[in-house]
Design a protein around this motif. Structure first.
Motif, PDB file in Angstrom:
ATOM      1  N   GLY A  14     -73.213-115.898 -14.453  1.00 25.54           N
ATOM      2  CA  GLY A  14     -74.331-116.717 -14.828  1.00 25.54           C
ATOM      3  C   GLY A  14     -72.589-118.094 -15.275  1.00 25.54           C
ATOM      4  N   LYS A  15     -71.957-117.460 -15.083  1.00 23.82           N
ATOM      5  CA  LYS A  15     -70.221-118.373 -15.772  1.00 23.82           C
ATOM      6  C   LYS A  15     -69.737-118.709 -14.106  1.00 23.82           C
ATOM      7  N   HIS A  16     -69.948-117.919 -13.162  1.00 26.68           N
ATOM      8  CA  HIS A  16     -69.835-118.420 -11.555  1.00 26.68           C
ATOM      9  C   HIS A  16     -70.190-119.398 -11.114  1.00 26.68           C
ATOM     10  N   ILE A  17     -71.724-119.142 -12.024  1.00 26.24           N
ATOM     11  CA  ILE A  17     -72.466-120.582 -11.045  1.00 26.24           C
ATOM     12  C   ILE A  17     -72.096-121.650 -12.581  1.00 26.24           C
ATOM     13  N   LEU A  18     -71.952-121.516 -13.475  1.00 24.98           N
ATOM     14  CA  LEU A  18     -71.537-122.813 -14.107  1.00 24.98           C
ATOM     15  C   LEU A  18     -70.102-123.217 -13.767  1.00 24.98           C
ATOM     16  N   ARG A  19     -69.231-122.158 -13.080  1.00 20.81           N
ATOM     17  CA  ARG A  19     -67.769-123.129 -12.481  1.00 20.81           C
ATOM     18  C   ARG A  19     -68.582-123.839 -11.294  1.00 20.81           C
ATOM     19  N   ASP A  20     -69.276-123.851 -10.222  1.00 19.16           N
ATOM     20  CA  ASP A  20     -69.277-124.363  -9.217  1.00 19.16           C
ATOM     21  C   ASP A  20     -70.560-125.648  -9.739  1.00 19.16           C
ATOM     22  N   LEU A  21     -71.417-125.841 -10.649  1.00 15.88           N
ATOM     23  CA  LEU A  21     -72.202-126.809 -11.116  1.00 15.88           C
ATOM     24  C   LEU A  21     -70.566-127.389 -12.418  1.00 15.88           C
ATOM     25  N   ILE A  22     -69.885-127.222 -12.545  1.00 15.28           N
ATOM     26  CA  ILE A  22     -69.016-127.879 -12.947  1.00 15.28           C
ATOM     27  C   ILE A  22     -68.059-128.945 -11.681  1.00 15.28           C
ATOM     28  N   GLY A  23     -67.714-128.143 -10.970  1.00 13.32           N
ATOM     29  CA  GLY A  23     -66.707-128.245  -9.311  1.00 13.32           C
ATOM     30  C   GLY A  23     -67.562-129.403  -8.329  1.00 13.32           C
ATOM     31  N   LEU A  24     -69.085-129.445  -8.645  1.00 16.61           N
ATOM     32  CA  LEU A  24     -70.128-130.388  -8.346  1.00 16.61           C
ATOM     33  C   LEU A  24     -70.240-131.379  -9.295  1.00 16.61           C
ATOM     34  N   ARG A  25     -69.343-131.746  -9.886  1.00 22.12           N
ATOM     35  CA  ARG A  25     -69.450-133.297 -11.138  1.00 22.12           C
ATOM     36  C   ARG A  25     -70.900-132.972 -11.980  1.00 22.12           C
ATOM     37  N   CYS A  26     -71.365-131.718 -12.454  1.00 20.72           N
ATOM     38  CA  CYS A  26     -72.495-132.060 -12.743  1.00 20.72           C
ATOM     39  C   CYS A  26     -72.498-132.026 -14.437  1.00 20.72           C
ATOM     40  N   GLN A  27     -72.695-132.657 -15.291  1.00 26.82           N
ATOM     41  CA  GLN A  27     -73.219-131.965 -17.222  1.00 26.82           C
ATOM     42  C   GLN A  27     -73.878-131.141 -17.572  1.00 26.82           C
ATOM     43  N   VAL A  28     -73.294-129.687 -18.119  1.00 27.92           N
ATOM     44  CA  VAL A  28     -74.283-128.579 -17.150  1.00 27.92           C
ATOM     45  C   VAL A  28     -74.593-128.552 -19.493  1.00 27.92           C
ATOM     46  N   SER A  29     -75.694-128.066 -19.779  1.00 29.88           N
ATOM     47  CA  SER A  29     -76.093-127.304 -21.503  1.00 29.88           C
ATOM     48  C   SER A  29     -76.590-126.367 -20.909  1.00 29.88           C
ATOM     49  N   VAL A  30     -75.619-126.028 -21.370  1.00 25.94           N
ATOM     50  CA  VAL A  30     -75.435-124.008 -21.582  1.00 25.94           C
ATOM     51  C   VAL A  30     -76.653-123.551 -22.626  1.00 25.94           C
ATOM     52  N   VAL A  31     -77.637-122.870 -22.253  1.00 24.84           N
ATOM     53  CA  VAL A  31     -78.441-121.938 -23.599  1.00 24.84           C
ATOM     54  C   VAL A  31     -78.191-120.570 -23.231  1.00 24.84           C
ATOM     55  N   ALA A  32     -77.096-119.969 -24.121  1.00 20.94           N
ATOM     56  CA  ALA A  32     -76.531-119.157 -24.552  1.00 20.94           C
ATOM     57  C   ALA A  32     -76.734-118.166 -25.958  1.00 20.94           C
ATOM     58  N   ARG A  33     -77.155-117.015 -26.065  1.00 25.21           N
ATOM     59  CA  ARG A  33     -77.264-116.359 -26.667  1.00 25.21           C
ATOM     60  C   ARG A  33     -76.377-115.517 -27.870  1.00 25.21           C
ATOM     61  N   SER A  34     -76.270-114.762 -26.812  1.00 23.32           N
ATOM     62  CA  SER A  34     -75.068-113.520 -26.716  1.00 23.32           C
ATOM     63  C   SER A  34     -73.366-114.265 -27.517  1.00 23.32           C
ATOM     64  N   THR A  35     -72.362-113.880 -28.287  1.00 23.65           N
ATOM     65  CA  THR A  35     -71.600-114.111 -28.681  1.00 23.65           C
ATOM     66  C   THR A  35     -70.740-113.780 -27.185  1.00 23.65           C
ATOM     67  N   ALA A  36     -70.477-112.930 -26.573  1.00 24.93           N
ATOM     68  CA  ALA A  36     -69.894-113.287 -25.326  1.00 24.93           C
ATOM     69  C   ALA A  36     -70.655-114.401 -24.334  1.00 24.93           C
ATOM     70  N   SER A  37     -71.483-114.513 -24.469  1.00 26.59           N
ATOM     71  CA  SER A  37     -72.498-115.464 -23.181  1.00 26.59           C
ATOM     72  C   SER A  37     -71.722-117.140 -23.766  1.00 26.59           C
ATOM     73  N   ARG A  38     -71.840-117.322 -25.174  1.00 26.52           N
ATOM     74  CA  ARG A  38     -71.469-118.389 -25.547  1.00 26.52           C
ATOM     75  C   ARG A  38     -69.650-118.560 -25.313  1.00 26.52           C
ATOM     76  N   MET A  39     -69.179-117.080 -25.438  1.00 26.26           N
ATOM     77  CA  MET A  39     -67.558-117.605 -25.116  1.00 26.26           C
ATOM     78  C   MET A  39     -67.205-117.866 -23.522  1.00 26.26           C
ATOM     79  N   ARG A  40     -67.914-117.010 -22.899  1.00 23.54           N
ATOM     80  CA  ARG A  40     -68.502-117.824 -21.652  1.00 23.54           C
ATOM     81  C   ARG A  40     -68.393-119.252 -21.308  1.00 23.54           C
ATOM     82  N   ALA A  41     -69.477-119.507 -21.332  1.00 21.12           N
ATOM     83  CA  ALA A  41     -69.918-120.785 -21.524  1.00 21.12           C
ATOM     84  C   ALA A  41     -68.884-122.200 -22.117  1.00 21.12           C
ATOM     85  N   GLN A  42     -67.954-121.302 -22.759  1.00 26.94           N
ATOM     86  CA  GLN A  42     -67.075-122.305 -23.759  1.00 26.94           C
ATOM     87  C   GLN A  42     -65.823-122.167 -22.943  1.00 26.94           C
ATOM     88  N   GLN A  43     -65.162-121.080 -22.440  1.00 29.91           N
ATOM     89  CA  GLN A  43     -64.627-120.855 -21.380  1.00 29.91           C
ATOM     90  C   GLN A  43     -64.660-121.849 -20.544  1.00 29.91           C
TER      91      GLN A  43
END
Length: 314
Positions: free
Chosen positions: A19-48
């Motif tokens: 999912g972190k790679h999907i986030l990277r590419d969506l941002i590269g495509l100029r999207c505003q991305v709201s991430v639903v992340a429940r675990s601490t590790a997933s939230r950290m990846r979304a933030q980074q």
């Protein structure tokens, strides 16, 4: 959707190691991305990764133009069902496989036939698209068959077995090259001590397809061979910069084999499929590959091959 979008609002459900790679590419495509992340590790990846916002529940998503689902396969049915219920008109792009059982796949296909799509990235791979073009060009005559090989060591997905992890890729490759998935004919499994380690499946007869995969190989190999009347076209590995063509007509067989290399783009498949989804949301392109009906057919085919090989169905 069908309205111009200058900066698409995308909901990304899940931000794991893929999912972190999907986030990277969506941002590269100029999207505003709201991430639903429940675990601490997933939230950290979304933030980074630069998520616009990070939410704990799907119910907190608001005003999105499209939704991408990237959660473990065992959760797909529940997650996609909630998304479809909460966003009854929003297009949804789900990571493969659609589900790991046929009743759930059929349920989803019946509920959202026009707005649910499956992320089969290999259908966007430049090498696979080149093989598909050769198959349809009649340059080397009709297609005899396709052989896909995926060998490697271990499987990092604890919620499912490697057949559900890898075989959808091979079947989507067959679908892209042939335009359809042939009927399952037979299959054998590698089941040491009832542990699922591999499968070789045969589909169709004219043309045929052989899909071989294993997670207990010391050699890492991903190869696709397209067998034609007058030659063989080969994608040697996932990151090849060319496909290899070997002519096998009568005059060619009288000589030493000559390998012709045809260059392919180095465009990354994940970004290409996400761009197709974004263009669709912006009414600038056709619906992305694969449809939910095609996703359901891949599940059907896997279930049939597993049964033929005497494997557990999920």
């Amino acid at each position: 959707m069908n309205r111009p979008l200058s900066s698409p609002q995308i909901g990304l459900i899940g931000c794991g190691n893929w999912g972190k790679h999907i986030l990277r590419d969506l941002i590269g495509l100029r999207c505003q991305v709201s991430v639903v992340a429940r675990s601490t590790a997933s939230r950290m990846r979304a933030q980074q990764g630069g998520a616009t916002s990070i939410l704990g529940e799907i119910s907190r998503l608001r005003d999105v133009d499209g939704i991408v689902v990237c959660t473990p396969l065992s959760t797909h049915f529940d997650v996609i069902s909630e998304v479809l219920d909460r966003f009854p008109r929003t297009p949804v792009f789900s990571e493969k496989c659609l589900t790991n059982n046929l009743p759930d796949a059929a349920n989803l296909a019946s509920r959202a036939p026009e707005r649910l799509f499956v992320m089969d990235k290999w259908r966007y791979h430049p090498g696979i698209k080149k093989l598909a073009a050769i198959a349809r060009s009649n340059e080397f005559g009709k297609v005899i068959g396709i052989r896909t090989v995926k060998l490697g060591w271990g499987d990092p997905h604890p919620d499912t077995d490697p057949i559900w992890t890898h075989l959808p890729h091979d079947l989507s490759i067959v679908l892209e090259i042939l335009g359809f998935i042939p009927e399952p004919v037979s299959a054998v499994a590698d089941l040491p001590g009832a542990k699922v380690c591999g499968l070789t499946g045969i589909l169709g007869r004219d043309p045929w397809s052989i899909c071989e995969l294993s997670v207990r190989s010391a050699v890492d190999l991903r190869e696709v061979r397209l067998h034609l009347e007058g030659g063989v076209a080969i994608l040697p590995n996932s990151y090849s910069d060319c496909i290899e063509v070997i002519r096998t007509d009568a005059p060619s067989f009288a000589k030493e084999p000559q390998v012709e290399k045809r260059a392919i783009s180095q465009e990354m498949s994940l970004r290409a499929e996400l761009e197709a989804f974004i263009d669709y949301l912006a009414a600038k392109g056709a619906p992305p590959k694969s449809s939910v009906a095609e996703g359901k057919q891949i599940v059907e085919t896997i279930v049939a091959l597993r049964a033929m090989a005497g494997m557990p169905l999920d």
